[in-house]
Design a protein around this motif. Structure first.
Motif, mmCIF file in Angstrom:
data_model
loop_
_atom_site.group_PDB
_atom_site.id
_atom_site.type_symbol
_atom_site.label_atom_id
_atom_site.label_comp_id
_atom_site.label_asym_id
_atom_site.label_seq_id
_atom_site.Cartn_x
_atom_site.Cartn_y
_atom_site.Cartn_z
ATOM 1 N N ASP A 61 -7.360 -1.955 9.458
ATOM 2 C CA ASP A 61 -6.087 -1.023 9.405
ATOM 3 C C ASP A 61 -5.971 -0.677 10.896
ATOM 4 O O ASP A 61 -6.400 0.163 11.562
ATOM 5 C CB ASP A 61 -6.717 0.346 8.602
ATOM 6 C CG ASP A 61 -5.509 1.121 8.555
ATOM 7 O OD1 ASP A 61 -4.550 1.080 9.511
ATOM 8 O OD2 ASP A 61 -5.752 2.226 7.699
ATOM 9 N N MET A 109 -4.174 -4.380 7.874
ATOM 10 C CA MET A 109 -3.454 -3.503 7.040
ATOM 11 C C MET A 109 -2.518 -2.537 7.973
ATOM 12 O O MET A 109 -3.095 -2.161 9.023
ATOM 13 C CB MET A 109 -4.384 -2.552 6.249
ATOM 14 C CG MET A 109 -3.627 -1.372 5.562
ATOM 15 S SD MET A 109 -4.805 -0.031 4.823
ATOM 16 C CE MET A 109 -4.834 -1.037 3.211
ATOM 17 N N ARG A 134 0.814 -1.181 -0.128
ATOM 18 C CA ARG A 134 0.037 -0.080 -0.074
ATOM 19 C C ARG A 134 0.904 1.443 0.089
ATOM 20 O O ARG A 134 1.974 1.092 0.329
ATOM 21 C CB ARG A 134 -0.922 0.020 1.143
ATOM 22 C CG ARG A 134 0.009 -0.200 2.634
ATOM 23 C CD ARG A 134 -0.883 0.794 3.709
ATOM 24 N NE ARG A 134 -0.578 2.375 3.241
ATOM 25 C CZ ARG A 134 -1.539 3.145 3.490
ATOM 26 N NH1 ARG A 134 -2.704 2.973 3.650
ATOM 27 N NH2 ARG A 134 -1.280 4.393 3.079
ATOM 28 N N CYS A 174 -13.092 -2.146 4.744
ATOM 29 C CA CYS A 174 -11.991 -1.944 5.674
ATOM 30 C C CYS A 174 -12.086 -0.990 7.033
ATOM 31 O O CYS A 174 -12.835 0.000 6.959
ATOM 32 C CB CYS A 174 -10.786 -1.135 5.223
ATOM 33 S SG CYS A 174 -9.233 -0.858 6.127
ATOM 34 N N GLU A 177 1.115 0.495 8.442
ATOM 35 C CA GLU A 177 2.115 1.125 7.428
ATOM 36 C C GLU A 177 3.518 1.062 8.000
ATOM 37 O O GLU A 177 3.994 0.892 9.019
ATOM 38 C CB GLU A 177 1.709 2.779 7.786
ATOM 39 C CG GLU A 177 0.329 3.127 7.061
ATOM 40 C CD GLU A 177 0.263 4.484 7.188
ATOM 41 O OE1 GLU A 177 -1.025 4.874 6.767
ATOM 42 O OE2 GLU A 177 0.762 5.268 8.005
ATOM 43 N N LYS A 187 -13.018 2.037 3.048
ATOM 44 C CA LYS A 187 -12.648 2.333 4.242
ATOM 45 C C LYS A 187 -14.067 3.121 4.920
ATOM 46 O O LYS A 187 -14.641 3.747 4.217
ATOM 47 C CB LYS A 187 -11.483 3.458 4.542
ATOM 48 C CG LYS A 187 -10.363 2.605 4.310
ATOM 49 C CD LYS A 187 -9.002 3.415 4.765
ATOM 50 C CE LYS A 187 -7.539 2.565 4.896
ATOM 51 N NZ LYS A 187 -6.635 3.330 5.642
ATOM 52 N N GLN A 199 -8.445 1.988 -3.616
ATOM 53 C CA GLN A 199 -8.799 2.373 -2.290
ATOM 54 C C GLN A 199 -9.483 3.741 -2.247
ATOM 55 O O GLN A 199 -9.021 4.461 -2.879
ATOM 56 C CB GLN A 199 -7.591 2.588 -1.301
ATOM 57 C CG GLN A 199 -7.993 3.045 0.036
ATOM 58 C CD GLN A 199 -6.607 2.854 0.992
ATOM 59 O OE1 GLN A 199 -5.753 2.001 1.168
ATOM 60 N NE2 GLN A 199 -6.567 4.033 1.737
ATOM 61 N N ARG A 241 -11.312 0.968 10.058
ATOM 62 C CA ARG A 241 -10.097 1.696 10.338
ATOM 63 C C ARG A 241 -10.223 2.722 11.594
ATOM 64 O O ARG A 241 -9.446 3.635 11.618
ATOM 65 C CB ARG A 241 -9.761 2.570 9.045
ATOM 66 C CG ARG A 241 -10.772 3.518 8.387
ATOM 67 C CD ARG A 241 -11.332 4.611 8.988
ATOM 68 N NE ARG A 241 -10.081 5.753 8.944
ATOM 69 C CZ ARG A 241 -9.846 6.698 9.714
ATOM 70 N NH1 ARG A 241 -10.620 6.899 10.701
ATOM 71 N NH2 ARG A 241 -8.713 7.755 9.474
ATOM 72 N N THR A 244 -3.144 0.741 11.741
ATOM 73 C CA THR A 244 -2.341 2.068 12.121
ATOM 74 C C THR A 244 -3.305 3.091 12.167
ATOM 75 O O THR A 244 -2.956 4.024 13.205
ATOM 76 C CB THR A 244 -1.555 2.291 10.791
ATOM 77 O OG1 THR A 244 -0.588 1.099 10.526
ATOM 78 C CG2 THR A 244 -0.771 3.579 10.664
ATOM 79 N N HIS A 245 -4.124 3.266 11.524
ATOM 80 C CA HIS A 245 -5.064 4.625 11.542
ATOM 81 C C HIS A 245 -5.880 4.485 12.643
ATOM 82 O O HIS A 245 -6.411 5.292 13.077
ATOM 83 C CB HIS A 245 -5.789 4.819 10.097
ATOM 84 C CG HIS A 245 -4.824 5.230 9.256
ATOM 85 N ND1 HIS A 245 -4.507 4.449 8.349
ATOM 86 C CD2 HIS A 245 -4.468 6.638 8.991
ATOM 87 C CE1 HIS A 245 -3.572 5.315 7.538
ATOM 88 N NE2 HIS A 245 -3.747 6.437 7.759
#
Length: 359
Positions: free
Chosen positions: A292, A319, A149, A258, A321, A230, A205, A260, A294-295
């Protein structure tokens, strides 16, 4: 027991069955009304109409029940009828598991997301240079992963923050991915850029801020390319599902949902990871679900436990980063893993998965 009591109870049973018959008849009419409202684009709940019915009931009530009691009973009937209309609508949704009981598997260059195996989507928050993406692509490939990504178009809260390299960023992603046989996942912001992006991305995305950009959803639904959608910053699960419906309604069934994180009053994390959304989405829809980490957390120390939780609760993919040097990253530097941290993260997850298989 007296014969009179037996007779009265028999009358009560007969009346109850008549009420049941009338309730079901009313339910059928309510469903028909719901379908007409859907065709006409009219909201199902109509407070004016409900008030008219309550007034009608009050004017015809001769007792022995108090009018307030009768109105309360009918309000429950109205509520149940409204839920019946919603359930009927859900059966018709293309995203609904009632419409398609079997799981949808999205094939991204051989990576079958939704097949019951764990998958991972890794890469930098933003594409900054070829050298940066190349380093990440190399370590991802060596780890046996196939999905990278990276943001070429970056929607930022501040207009003065780094907005991404645009088309040049997509070209960099494509080049680095091809050198290591990886598939590209990248966000597209503008419906007019969808066609252009087809030459560079393997998964389109649609970010949280664009979850209800209906023109973008329709454009993504009109092409034959997987879409990773997302959840919006404050979107309900129902709104999330309807956003996915826009894509499927255009003919594209290759949709990955997703989770997030959503915005709440809590400030300990960047967002609040709604981990319960994963099994709800898996139950209500047939689409694969990604988390996700990370977020949703915004904290590197929470990435691993959040990923473990996501996998344990049934997520199809995780997911996160990765950046060669997060300290100098042009966006989200505090939440991206460096390469040694990425290795530790993946080793912990893959070893956990191996233990689960052997046990």
């Amino acid at each position: 027991m007296s014969n009179e009591l037996v007779d009265l109870r028999k009358q009560m049973d007969d009346i109850s069955l008549k009420i049941l018959e009338l309730l079901n008849e009313r339910g059928n009419v309510a469903q028909q009304i719901g379908k007409l409202k859907e065709m006409q684009g009219v909201k199902r709940f109509d407070p004016v109409r409900e008030r008219e019915l309550l007034d009608l009931i009050a004017s015809h009530n001769d007792g022995p029940f108090e009018t307030s009691t009768v109105q309360h009973i009918f309000k429950q009937i109205f509520k149940a009828s409204l839920e019946l209309q919603k359930d009927d609508n859900r059966k018709a949704l293309l995203v609904s598991r009632k419409k398609k009981p079997e799981d949808t598997i999205v094939n991204v260059k051989g990576e079958k997301i939704g097949d019951g195996n764990p998958h991972f989507i890794m890469g930098p928050c933003a594409v900054e240079s070829y050298e940066q993406v190349k380093q990440v692509a190399e370590v991802i490939a060596k780890k046996g992963l196939t999905l990278i990504r990276g943001g070429a178009f970056k929607p930022r809260t501040s207009p003065y923050d780094f907005q991404g390299l645009g088309l040049e960023g997509l070209k960099i992603l494509r080049k680095a991915a091809d050198e290591h046989q990886l598939a590209v996942v990248s966000e597209i912001l503008n419906p007019n850029d969808i066609e252009m992006a087809l030459d560079y991305v393997d998964v389109i995305q649609i970010g949280a801020r664009n979850m209800q950009n209906f023109d973008l959803l329709k454009a993504a639904g009109s092409v034959n390319k997987p879409v990773l959608l997302k959840r919006g910053l404050a979107a309900t699960i129902e709104e999330f599902m309807y956003a996915a419906e826009y894509i499927l309604a255009q003919g594209n069934s290759q949709v990955i949902l997703c989770e997030r994180g959503i915005r709440t009053y809590e400030r300990a994390t960047r967002n609040t990871l709604d981990i319960s959304a994963v099994p709800i989405l898996k139950k209500e829809t047939h689409l694969p679900v990604v988390v996700d980490v990370t977020h949703s957390t915004g904290r590197k120390d929470l990435l691993l436990p959040a990923a473990k939780a996501a996998m344990a609760i049934g997520a199809d993919a995780v997911m996160a980063e990765v950046h060669p040097d997060p300290a100098v990253a042009l966006s989200d530097s505090a939440q991206q893993m460096n390469i040694p941290e990425f290795h530790e993260f993946m080793d912990a997850l893959l070893n956990k998965e191996k233990k689960k298989i052997h046990s």
